[in-house]
Design a protein around this motif. Structure first.
Motif, PDB file in Angstrom:
ATOM      1  N   ALA A  18       0.797  -1.224   0.000  1.00 38.17           N
ATOM      2  CA  ALA A  18       0.000   0.000   0.000  1.00 38.17           C
ATOM      3  C   ALA A  18       0.827   1.270   0.000  1.00 38.17           C
ATOM      4  O   ALA A  18       0.284   2.368   0.115  1.00 38.17           O
ATOM      5  CB  ALA A  18      -0.948  -0.005   1.204  1.00 38.17           C
ATOM      6  N   VAL A  19       2.152   1.145  -0.121  1.00 39.12           N
ATOM      7  CA  VAL A  19       3.036   2.306  -0.175  1.00 39.12           C
ATOM      8  C   VAL A  19       3.984   2.132  -1.354  1.00 39.12           C
ATOM      9  O   VAL A  19       4.200   1.012  -1.821  1.00 39.12           O
ATOM     10  CB  VAL A  19       3.841   2.453   1.135  1.00 39.12           C
ATOM     11  CG1 VAL A  19       2.929   2.821   2.297  1.00 39.12           C
ATOM     12  CG2 VAL A  19       4.610   1.174   1.448  1.00 39.12           C
ATOM     13  N   PRO A  20       4.548   3.230  -1.868  1.00 42.97           N
ATOM     14  CA  PRO A  20       5.454   3.114  -3.015  1.00 42.97           C
ATOM     15  C   PRO A  20       6.698   2.291  -2.674  1.00 42.97           C
ATOM     16  O   PRO A  20       7.343   2.522  -1.649  1.00 42.97           O
ATOM     17  CB  PRO A  20       5.829   4.571  -3.323  1.00 42.97           C
ATOM     18  CG  PRO A  20       4.725   5.388  -2.725  1.00 42.97           C
ATOM     19  CD  PRO A  20       4.292   4.641  -1.508  1.00 42.97           C
ATOM     20  N   VAL A  21       7.017   1.328  -3.519  1.00 42.20           N
ATOM     21  CA  VAL A  21       8.220   0.513  -3.370  1.00 42.20           C
ATOM     22  C   VAL A  21       8.812   0.283  -4.750  1.00 42.20           C
ATOM     23  O   VAL A  21       8.146   0.482  -5.774  1.00 42.20           O
ATOM     24  CB  VAL A  21       7.927  -0.840  -2.691  1.00 42.20           C
ATOM     25  CG1 VAL A  21       7.432  -0.650  -1.260  1.00 42.20           C
ATOM     26  CG2 VAL A  21       6.927  -1.651  -3.497  1.00 42.20           C
ATOM     27  N   ASP A  22      10.047  -0.185  -4.793  1.00 44.19           N
ATOM     28  CA  ASP A  22      10.671  -0.463  -6.080  1.00 44.19           C
ATOM     29  C   ASP A  22      10.353  -1.895  -6.510  1.00 44.19           C
ATOM     30  O   ASP A  22       9.901  -2.722  -5.700  1.00 44.19           O
ATOM     31  CB  ASP A  22      12.177  -0.221  -6.045  1.00 44.19           C
ATOM     32  CG  ASP A  22      12.874  -1.032  -4.959  1.00 44.19           C
ATOM     33  OD1 ASP A  22      12.513  -2.209  -4.773  1.00 44.19           O
ATOM     34  OD2 ASP A  22      13.774  -0.492  -4.306  1.00 44.19           O
ATOM     35  N   PRO A  23      10.546  -2.234  -7.769  1.00 44.44           N
ATOM     36  CA  PRO A  23      10.216  -3.582  -8.266  1.00 44.44           C
ATOM     37  C   PRO A  23      10.957  -4.687  -7.521  1.00 44.44           C
ATOM     38  O   PRO A  23      10.430  -5.790  -7.366  1.00 44.44           O
ATOM     39  CB  PRO A  23      10.647  -3.524  -9.735  1.00 44.44           C
ATOM     40  CG  PRO A  23      10.588  -2.077 -10.107  1.00 44.44           C
ATOM     41  CD  PRO A  23      10.995  -1.342  -8.866  1.00 44.44           C
ATOM     42  N   GLN A  24      12.169  -4.413  -7.034  1.00 39.55           N
ATOM     43  CA  GLN A  24      12.916  -5.431  -6.308  1.00 39.55           C
ATOM     44  C   GLN A  24      12.199  -5.814  -5.014  1.00 39.55           C
ATOM     45  O   GLN A  24      12.231  -6.982  -4.596  1.00 39.55           O
ATOM     46  CB  GLN A  24      14.326  -4.930  -5.994  1.00 39.55           C
ATOM     47  CG  GLN A  24      15.251  -4.812  -7.208  1.00 39.55           C
ATOM     48  CD  GLN A  24      14.974  -3.566  -8.045  1.00 39.55           C
ATOM     49  OE1 GLN A  24      14.285  -2.651  -7.589  1.00 39.55           O
ATOM     50  NE2 GLN A  24      15.522  -3.525  -9.241  1.00 39.55           N
ATOM     51  N   ALA A  25      11.546  -4.844  -4.379  1.00 39.31           N
ATOM     52  CA  ALA A  25      10.806  -5.136  -3.153  1.00 39.31           C
ATOM     53  C   ALA A  25       9.608  -6.037  -3.448  1.00 39.31           C
ATOM     54  O   ALA A  25       9.324  -6.974  -2.695  1.00 39.31           O
ATOM     55  CB  ALA A  25      10.346  -3.835  -2.498  1.00 39.31           C
ATOM     56  N   ILE A  26       8.911  -5.744  -4.535  1.00 40.30           N
ATOM     57  CA  ILE A  26       7.776  -6.592  -4.930  1.00 40.30           C
ATOM     58  C   ILE A  26       8.257  -8.020  -5.165  1.00 40.30           C
ATOM     59  O   ILE A  26       7.637  -8.994  -4.698  1.00 40.30           O
ATOM     60  CB  ILE A  26       7.109  -6.040  -6.200  1.00 40.30           C
ATOM     61  CG1 ILE A  26       6.516  -4.651  -5.934  1.00 40.30           C
ATOM     62  CG2 ILE A  26       6.033  -7.000  -6.698  1.00 40.30           C
ATOM     63  CD1 ILE A  26       5.340  -4.623  -5.035  1.00 40.30           C
ATOM     64  N   SER A  27       9.363  -8.173  -5.848  1.00 44.16           N
ATOM     65  CA  SER A  27       9.908  -9.501  -6.134  1.00 44.16           C
ATOM     66  C   SER A  27      10.290 -10.225  -4.848  1.00 44.16           C
ATOM     67  O   SER A  27      10.046 -11.430  -4.708  1.00 44.16           O
ATOM     68  CB  SER A  27      11.122  -9.393  -7.055  1.00 44.16           C
ATOM     69  OG  SER A  27      10.760  -8.850  -8.313  1.00 44.16           O
ATOM     70  N   ALA A  28      10.885  -9.493  -3.912  1.00 44.55           N
ATOM     71  CA  ALA A  28      11.296 -10.116  -2.656  1.00 44.55           C
ATOM     72  C   ALA A  28      10.102 -10.654  -1.889  1.00 44.55           C
ATOM     73  O   ALA A  28      10.167 -11.735  -1.283  1.00 44.55           O
ATOM     74  CB  ALA A  28      12.059  -9.098  -1.804  1.00 44.55           C
ATOM     75  N   ILE A  29       8.984  -9.935  -1.926  1.00 45.98           N
ATOM     76  CA  ILE A  29       7.777 -10.393  -1.229  1.00 45.98           C
ATOM     77  C   ILE A  29       7.181 -11.607  -1.946  1.00 45.98           C
ATOM     78  O   ILE A  29       6.812 -12.602  -1.313  1.00 45.98           O
ATOM     79  CB  ILE A  29       6.752  -9.247  -1.125  1.00 45.98           C
ATOM     80  CG1 ILE A  29       7.318  -8.111  -0.250  1.00 45.98           C
ATOM     81  CG2 ILE A  29       5.426  -9.754  -0.560  1.00 45.98           C
ATOM     82  CD1 ILE A  29       6.482  -6.855  -0.250  1.00 45.98           C
ATOM     83  N   LYS A  30       7.112 -11.546  -3.270  1.00 51.88           N
ATOM     84  CA  LYS A  30       6.573 -12.664  -4.040  1.00 51.88           C
ATOM     85  C   LYS A  30       7.389 -13.937  -3.834  1.00 51.88           C
ATOM     86  O   LYS A  30       6.844 -15.044  -3.773  1.00 51.88           O
ATOM     87  CB  LYS A  30       6.550 -12.313  -5.530  1.00 51.88           C
ATOM     88  CG  LYS A  30       5.464 -11.339  -5.942  1.00 51.88           C
ATOM     89  CD  LYS A  30       5.522 -11.107  -7.449  1.00 51.88           C
ATOM     90  CE  LYS A  30       4.408 -10.187  -7.913  1.00 51.88           C
ATOM     91  NZ  LYS A  30       4.482  -9.919  -9.379  1.00 51.88           N
ATOM     92  N   ASN A  31       8.686 -13.786  -3.739  1.00 56.98           N
ATOM     93  CA  ASN A  31       9.575 -14.946  -3.665  1.00 56.98           C
ATOM     94  C   ASN A  31       9.569 -15.644  -2.315  1.00 56.98           C
ATOM     95  O   ASN A  31      10.188 -16.705  -2.168  1.00 56.98           O
ATOM     96  CB  ASN A  31      11.005 -14.530  -4.021  1.00 56.98           C
ATOM     97  CG  ASN A  31      11.160 -14.159  -5.482  1.00 56.98           C
ATOM     98  OD1 ASN A  31      10.361 -14.573  -6.324  1.00 56.98           O
ATOM     99  ND2 ASN A  31      12.176 -13.369  -5.789  1.00 56.98           N
ATOM    100  N   VAL A  32       8.883 -15.091  -1.345  1.00 56.06           N
ATOM    101  CA  VAL A  32       8.821 -15.734  -0.035  1.00 56.06           C
ATOM    102  C   VAL A  32       8.121 -17.085  -0.125  1.00 56.06           C
ATOM    103  O   VAL A  32       8.546 -18.066   0.476  1.00 56.06           O
ATOM    104  CB  VAL A  32       8.102 -14.824   0.982  1.00 56.06           C
ATOM    105  CG1 VAL A  32       7.778 -15.580   2.263  1.00 56.06           C
ATOM    106  CG2 VAL A  32       8.960 -13.604   1.300  1.00 56.06           C
TER     107      VAL A  32
END
Length: 333
Positions: A18-32
């Motif tokens: 719900a807050v601005p993040v970079d694509p690497q952060a999105i990937s890190a969450i998905k990869n959990v």
């Protein structure tokens, strides 16, 4: 709380970023975990679509700032929400002081950046003390004569109000500089690393007159609101430096201005204010013995990475059916 360790391998877990993040952060969450479905909150999307996405959220990383009603109402409007990770201290402090029902406390786990801010804020506190000791801000410089020699932190007494993650790190750094470290907590019970003397809050008036440096590292609670007011400020040394890296509401702004005008304390370093921002017309901006960082001391180049690391580690715990670390309130029995 649902135990995902006992769920089917394809159990969908909607995580709203719900807050601005970079694509690497999105990937890190998905990869959990393969069960994680990341939904990104777009403030420009159609309101109905945004609300449907938030209503579907089981986990929320950050809280959108543009939704009416503020953080508390955002959480209440998400019936599927089971865990929210606040990404900044101001939001976490607001949620800490908000009123939640027993059902909401049982249903929603709230965590925050916690110790992720500690290193940056403690460094800023020590920078503030050094800035005045070495005459880098406001005070006369050494070139103006020997009447204003530089001072050393070694041998000075440092008083820390609050021994959470930030206060504990300030204590460690203060001890490394050779300071005598006093600390105040609500109860003053036990012992703490790097603290020479730990006292309860009722002894604050006794500790202030012997402290060359006072660092506020307290959250906002019913007990801490306005704790450092006219009475406390009048007990400070005339050569003391006051630093606030806790909640701004702990410090009485009007009493602070009066104290500074009367030379007590000698200087103040602020990273927090009672309001969201220090008003443009505040006299503090023009005072030569005031150093201001407008709520930016924790915003270092490593801060976002620390917040993400904390969230990812807790996400793994959550998916294993374990309790997340650093909850705002204890787990229900």
């Amino acid at each position: 709380m649902r135990s995902f360790a006992q769920s089917s391998p394809d159990q969908r877990v909607p995580v709203v970023v719900a807050v601005p993040v970079d694509p690497q952060a999105i990937s890190a969450i998905k990869n959990v975990d393969g069960r994680v479905e990341v939904l990104f909150h777009d403030p420009h999307s159609e309101p109905g679509a945004r609300q449907r996405m938030l209503a579907d959220a089981e986990i929320m990383f950050g809280i959108p700032a543009d939704v009416p009603g503020g953080p508390t109402e955002v959480l209440r409007s998400c019936p599927s929400l089971r865990w929210c990770h606040a990404t900044n201290q101001a939001t976490l402090d607001g949620l800490r002081s908000a009123t939640f029902t027993d059902e909401e406390r049982r249903r929603i786990q709230i965590t925050g950046a916690g110790g992720g801010h500690a290193a940056a804020l403690a460094e800023f506190a020590m920078f503030g003390l050094l800035a005045w000791a070495k005459q880098l801000s406001g005070r006369p410089t050494a070139r103006q004569g020997a009447d204003h020699p530089l001072s050393e932190l070694a041998g000075q007494t440092l008083l820390i109000l609050g021994l959470g993650s930030v206060g504990a790190e300030v204590a460690r750094l203060g001890k490394a500089f050779g300071m005598r470290v006093l600390a105040m907590t609500r109860t003053g019970n036990g012992h703490a690393p790097n603290v020479d003397e730990l006292r309860p809050a009722r002894f604050l008036g006794d500790m202030l007159p012997v402290s060359h440096a006072v660092v506020l590292a307290l959250p906002m609670t019913g007990q801490t609101a306005g704790l450092v007011g006219a009475g406390a400020i009048s007990r400070m040394r005339s050569d003391a430096v006051l630093v606030n890296v806790g909640h701004g509401g702990v410090l009485d702004g009007r009493a602070l201005v009066r104290g500074l005008e009367q030379g007590q304390p000698a200087a103040v370093v602020l990273d927090a204010f009672a309001a969201a921002q220090l008003p443009d017309d505040s006299v503090l901006w023009s005072m030569s013995n005031v150093l201001i960082s407008p709520r930016s001391a924790a915003d270092t180049d490593r801060q976002n990475a620390r917040v993400l690391e904390l969230f990812v580690a807790n996400l793994r715990r959550y998916l294993r059916g374990e309790e997340v670390v650093g909850r705002l309130w204890p787990a229900a029995a």
